[in-house]
Design a protein around this motif. Structure first.
Motif, mmCIF file in Angstrom:
data_model
loop_
_atom_site.group_PDB
_atom_site.id
_atom_site.type_symbol
_atom_site.label_atom_id
_atom_site.label_comp_id
_atom_site.label_asym_id
_atom_site.label_seq_id
_atom_site.Cartn_x
_atom_site.Cartn_y
_atom_site.Cartn_z
ATOM 1 N N ARG A 1 -1.979 63.829 -51.485
ATOM 2 C CA ARG A 1 -1.970 65.259 -51.448
ATOM 3 C C ARG A 1 -0.950 66.077 -51.670
ATOM 4 O O ARG A 1 -0.895 67.178 -52.383
ATOM 5 C CB ARG A 1 -2.919 65.633 -50.158
ATOM 6 N N GLU A 2 0.108 65.786 -51.094
ATOM 7 C CA GLU A 2 1.209 66.668 -51.269
ATOM 8 C C GLU A 2 2.313 66.415 -52.406
ATOM 9 O O GLU A 2 3.538 67.062 -52.071
ATOM 10 C CB GLU A 2 1.946 67.005 -49.585
ATOM 11 N N SER B 1 1.338 62.613 -47.834
ATOM 12 C CA SER B 1 0.246 63.122 -47.355
ATOM 13 C C SER B 1 -1.014 62.603 -47.980
ATOM 14 O O SER B 1 -1.861 63.008 -48.600
ATOM 15 C CB SER B 1 0.016 64.500 -47.347
ATOM 16 N N ASN C 1 -0.236 66.041 -34.628
ATOM 17 C CA ASN C 1 -1.158 66.150 -33.485
ATOM 18 C C ASN C 1 -0.668 66.567 -32.028
ATOM 19 O O ASN C 1 -1.683 66.599 -31.077
ATOM 20 C CB ASN C 1 -1.519 64.465 -33.183
ATOM 21 N N GLY D 1 -0.345 58.108 -35.891
ATOM 22 C CA GLY D 1 -0.209 58.719 -36.843
ATOM 23 C C GLY D 1 -1.643 59.782 -37.133
ATOM 24 O O GLY D 1 -2.047 60.079 -36.321
ATOM 25 N N GLN D 2 -2.094 59.795 -38.520
ATOM 26 C CA GLN D 2 -3.454 60.884 -38.596
ATOM 27 C C GLN D 2 -4.289 59.766 -39.594
ATOM 28 O O GLN D 2 -4.146 60.093 -40.679
ATOM 29 C CB GLN D 2 -3.394 62.129 -39.079
ATOM 30 N N PRO E 1 -8.347 61.640 -37.111
ATOM 31 C CA PRO E 1 -6.768 61.752 -37.244
ATOM 32 C C PRO E 1 -6.133 62.372 -35.970
ATOM 33 O O PRO E 1 -5.038 62.197 -35.923
ATOM 34 C CB PRO E 1 -6.861 62.753 -38.414
ATOM 35 N N GLU E 2 -6.601 63.182 -35.230
ATOM 36 C CA GLU E 2 -6.032 64.053 -34.173
ATOM 37 C C GLU E 2 -5.703 63.096 -33.250
ATOM 38 O O GLU E 2 -5.066 63.577 -32.167
ATOM 39 C CB GLU E 2 -6.646 65.300 -34.009
ATOM 40 N N GLY F 1 -5.037 59.743 -33.504
ATOM 41 C CA GLY F 1 -4.238 58.711 -34.026
ATOM 42 C C GLY F 1 -5.206 57.266 -33.608
ATOM 43 O O GLY F 1 -4.367 56.421 -33.167
ATOM 44 N N TRP G 1 -2.262 60.290 -43.289
ATOM 45 C CA TRP G 1 -1.974 61.712 -43.695
ATOM 46 C C TRP G 1 -0.320 61.819 -43.051
ATOM 47 O O TRP G 1 0.444 62.477 -43.658
ATOM 48 C CB TRP G 1 -2.690 62.631 -43.197
ATOM 49 N N ASP G 2 -0.186 61.458 -41.920
ATOM 50 C CA ASP G 2 1.012 61.962 -41.207
ATOM 51 C C ASP G 2 2.180 61.096 -41.583
ATOM 52 O O ASP G 2 3.223 61.560 -41.384
ATOM 53 C CB ASP G 2 0.695 61.748 -39.631
ATOM 54 N N ARG G 3 2.028 59.761 -41.603
ATOM 55 C CA ARG G 3 3.423 58.767 -41.984
ATOM 56 C C ARG G 3 3.387 58.529 -43.530
ATOM 57 O O ARG G 3 3.923 57.609 -43.647
ATOM 58 C CB ARG G 3 2.920 57.805 -40.891
ATOM 59 N N ASP G 4 2.612 59.447 -44.395
ATOM 60 C CA ASP G 4 2.627 58.592 -45.861
ATOM 61 C C ASP G 4 2.554 57.261 -46.151
ATOM 62 O O ASP G 4 3.303 56.759 -46.630
ATOM 63 C CB ASP G 4 4.077 59.350 -46.409
ATOM 64 N N ALA G 5 1.386 56.816 -45.644
ATOM 65 C CA ALA G 5 1.105 55.202 -45.382
ATOM 66 C C ALA G 5 -0.378 54.923 -45.635
ATOM 67 O O ALA G 5 -1.166 55.781 -45.152
ATOM 68 C CB ALA G 5 1.686 54.583 -44.120
ATOM 69 N N PHE H 1 -7.207 58.712 -41.767
ATOM 70 C CA PHE H 1 -7.951 59.929 -42.591
ATOM 71 C C PHE H 1 -9.009 59.127 -43.264
ATOM 72 O O PHE H 1 -10.233 58.794 -42.727
ATOM 73 C CB PHE H 1 -7.185 60.647 -43.289
ATOM 74 N N VAL I 1 8.814 54.986 -43.394
ATOM 75 C CA VAL I 1 7.681 55.199 -42.839
ATOM 76 C C VAL I 1 7.662 54.588 -41.560
ATOM 77 O O VAL I 1 7.389 55.589 -40.343
ATOM 78 C CB VAL I 1 6.599 54.250 -43.386
ATOM 79 N N ASN J 1 10.585 52.582 -48.878
ATOM 80 C CA ASN J 1 9.763 53.550 -48.419
ATOM 81 C C ASN J 1 9.167 52.967 -47.114
ATOM 82 O O ASN J 1 8.680 53.925 -46.032
ATOM 83 C CB ASN J 1 8.632 53.440 -49.358
ATOM 84 N N ILE J 2 8.867 51.643 -46.893
ATOM 85 C CA ILE J 2 8.298 51.105 -45.673
ATOM 86 C C ILE J 2 9.002 51.750 -44.523
ATOM 87 O O ILE J 2 8.796 51.960 -43.547
ATOM 88 C CB ILE J 2 7.955 49.653 -45.801
ATOM 89 N N ALA K 1 3.930 51.950 -47.445
ATOM 90 C CA ALA K 1 4.361 53.214 -47.835
ATOM 91 C C ALA K 1 3.672 53.671 -49.047
ATOM 92 O O ALA K 1 3.622 52.738 -50.086
ATOM 93 C CB ALA K 1 5.743 53.328 -48.154
#
Lengths: 311, 174
Positions: free
Chosen positions: A154-155, A136, B142, A93-94, A70-71, A73, A112-116, A96, B10, B6-7, A132
């Motif tokens: 998650r969020e 998170s 990050n 992104g991250q 994740p860290e 990318g 996690w970072d880009r909601d994708a 996961f 993103v 949504n895409i 999409a």
């Protein structure tokens, strides 16, 4: 020099064919992959990877091991048998959690970072799509027959249901607070979502796409495993240091197993009726006999063990 | 249609790369501190188990406001904002208490989330108190700035644990 290497390779290759299955475990803090012989319960090897590995997925067919970082990318690809680096897939992104499709060459990765959800072609090893989902996304599961993907957001306390073959949103369903892991029970057509903030397990009927039940399952439930016949659920309770065995018919707790500290993930060995649990705080792997309830072994791992995959 | 939109968002996210303080993609960090107190385990437990009284023994905690039986809003010495902690478990038999960060304020403690467990154990010299936790840095993107990095989080959480343990010792010595 060459001769020595060859004989070493031959020796190293032997156990792969002899032993039933090899379990790959990420150690996020120390950036290592541990390989455990799941038959003999021994640490077979342990090697360094790029920093912060979280998820690992074995692709036996193509001899690849996918690792998410994740860290960085990054999803890195290694040879399953030798651990040798094949390539880096720069995702941004991250990245996961990950799940590999057994019907088509696609690897799905939550970002996690880009909601994708990122789609990686498992043959070309290229990032081919970004879909999409909710906020998170953490855990992801595949219903291979029904061609559906389930993503725990998650969020925003939801589960996203996606078409696994086309970029099509099927449903967004409310679940507990802080959903983390998700798994699919083929035998019962049920989806299970663990939520770490309200300590719940949500059970969703895959045909109706509606929650059947939501109940508390110990403090901070993480990973959810399912027995081969679908009759038992295995939920990791991170704050209770327990693995709970739950009857999938009535959701009664049948048995509890004392894990190491802050357990994370569970893998079930259906042949030998064993459960493998990674313990994040204890830096270890605990193995239980599901029939007797006994703890069979505890194997030390590099620091910060997270997720597992079997070859 | 919603998916298409949504895409798009993103894709915008890729460009903007907004940091998300709630995300847990980065490596969880740990704290693991111990101190042996020259006090009886029952006495230590009485102090530790009272979730509302942390202000009486933790030197960094200046104000505690209980919003319900298991939720405390606390102020930290020298900081403006507040953080909220929620009680997970208090087990008198095991002498074990655990709580978590319910609402963070990274200007107060540079951590986006933590869970902490305090375990007591009777030893010859008195009571061994173990303070353990798992947490994530303040900026979980990050590219965190130095004050919201893993190192800053470890420093703050280690201090929170050390000060807590030493505060317990002082409070029980009185």
């Amino acid at each position: 020099m060459k001769r020595i290497r060859w004989s070493f390779l031959l020796l190293a290759a032997l156990p792969v064919f002899v032993s039933a299955e090899r379990l790959f475990i990420t150690s996020q803090t120390d950036a290592r992959i541990s390989v455990v012989d799941s038959e003999n319960l021994l640490l077979e090897s342990d090697y360094a990877v790029d920093s912060g590995p979280v998820a690992v997925v074995a692709d036996r067919q193509r001899n690849h091991l996918f690792i998410s970082h994740p860290e960085l990318g990054l999803v890195t690809v290694r040879k399953l048998d030798s651990g040798e680096k094949v390539t880096d897939i720069s995702t941004g992104g991250q990245p996961f959690a990950m799940v590999l499709d057994d019907k088509r060459p696609q690897l799905f990765v939550t970002d996690w970072d880009r909601d994708a959800v990122l789609v990686i072609n498992a043959e070309s090893l290229q990032l081919v799509d970004i879909l999409a989902v909710g906020k998170s996304p953490a855990g992801i599961a595949l219903n291979s027959e029904g061609r559906r993907l389930y993503i725990a957001n998650r969020e925003d306390n939801t589960l996203t249901v996606l078409d696994a073959d086309r970029a099509r949103l099927i449903a967004t369903l409310p679940v507990g607070r802080g959903p983390y892991a998700v798994n699919y029970n083929t035998a019962l057509s049920q989806i299970y979502v663990s939520s770490v903030q309200d300590h719940s397990l949500t059970v969703i009927d895959d045909d109706q796409l509606d929650a059947i039940q939501q109940f508390e399952v110990g403090r901070s439930p993480y990973d959810v495993g399912i027995s081969e016949d679908g009759s038992r659920l295995y939920v990791v309770s991170q704050n209770d240091n327990l693995l709970l065995e739950i009857d999938a018919a009535n959701f009664e707790v049948l048995q509890t197993f004392k894990t190491g500290e802050m357990p994370e993930s569970v893998w079930l060995d259906v042949v030998n009726q064993r459960a493998f649990v990674s313990n994040w705080f204890s830096d270890s792997l605990t193995i239980f006999d599901l029939k007797t309830g006994a703890s069979l072994a505890e194997i030390s791992l590099a620091r910060g063990p997270r997720m597992m995959s079997v070859q | 249609m919603k998916l298409a939109r949504n895409i798009f968002s993103v894709m915008m996210g890729v460009v903007i790369l907004a940091s998300n303080v709630y995300a847990h993609g980065p490596t969880p960090q740990r704290v693991d501190e111990q101190l042996v107190l020259s006090a009886d385990i029952d006495d230590v437990w009485q102090v530790v188990a009272d979730f509302s009284s942390i202000g009486d023994w933790h030197p960094q905690v200046t104000v505690v406001e209980m919003t319900d039986d298991t939720t405390r809003v606390i102020s930290i010495e020298g900081q403006q904002g507040t953080i909220t902690e929620s009680l997970d478990e208090s087990d008198a038999e095991r002498r074990y208490i655990s709580f978590r960060l319910l609402r963070e304020d990274i200007t107060v403690i540079p951590v986006s989330f933590y869970s902490i467990a305090i375990q007591l154990e009777a030893v010859d010299a008195g009571t061994e108190v173990t303070w353990r936790g798992r947490f994530y840095r303040g900026d979980t993107g990050n590219f965190p700035p130095e004050n919201l990095s893993d190192a800053a989080a470890v420093e703050a959480m280690t201090a929170y644990a050390r000060n807590g343990l030493e505060g317990l010792q002082q409070s029980l010595a009185k």
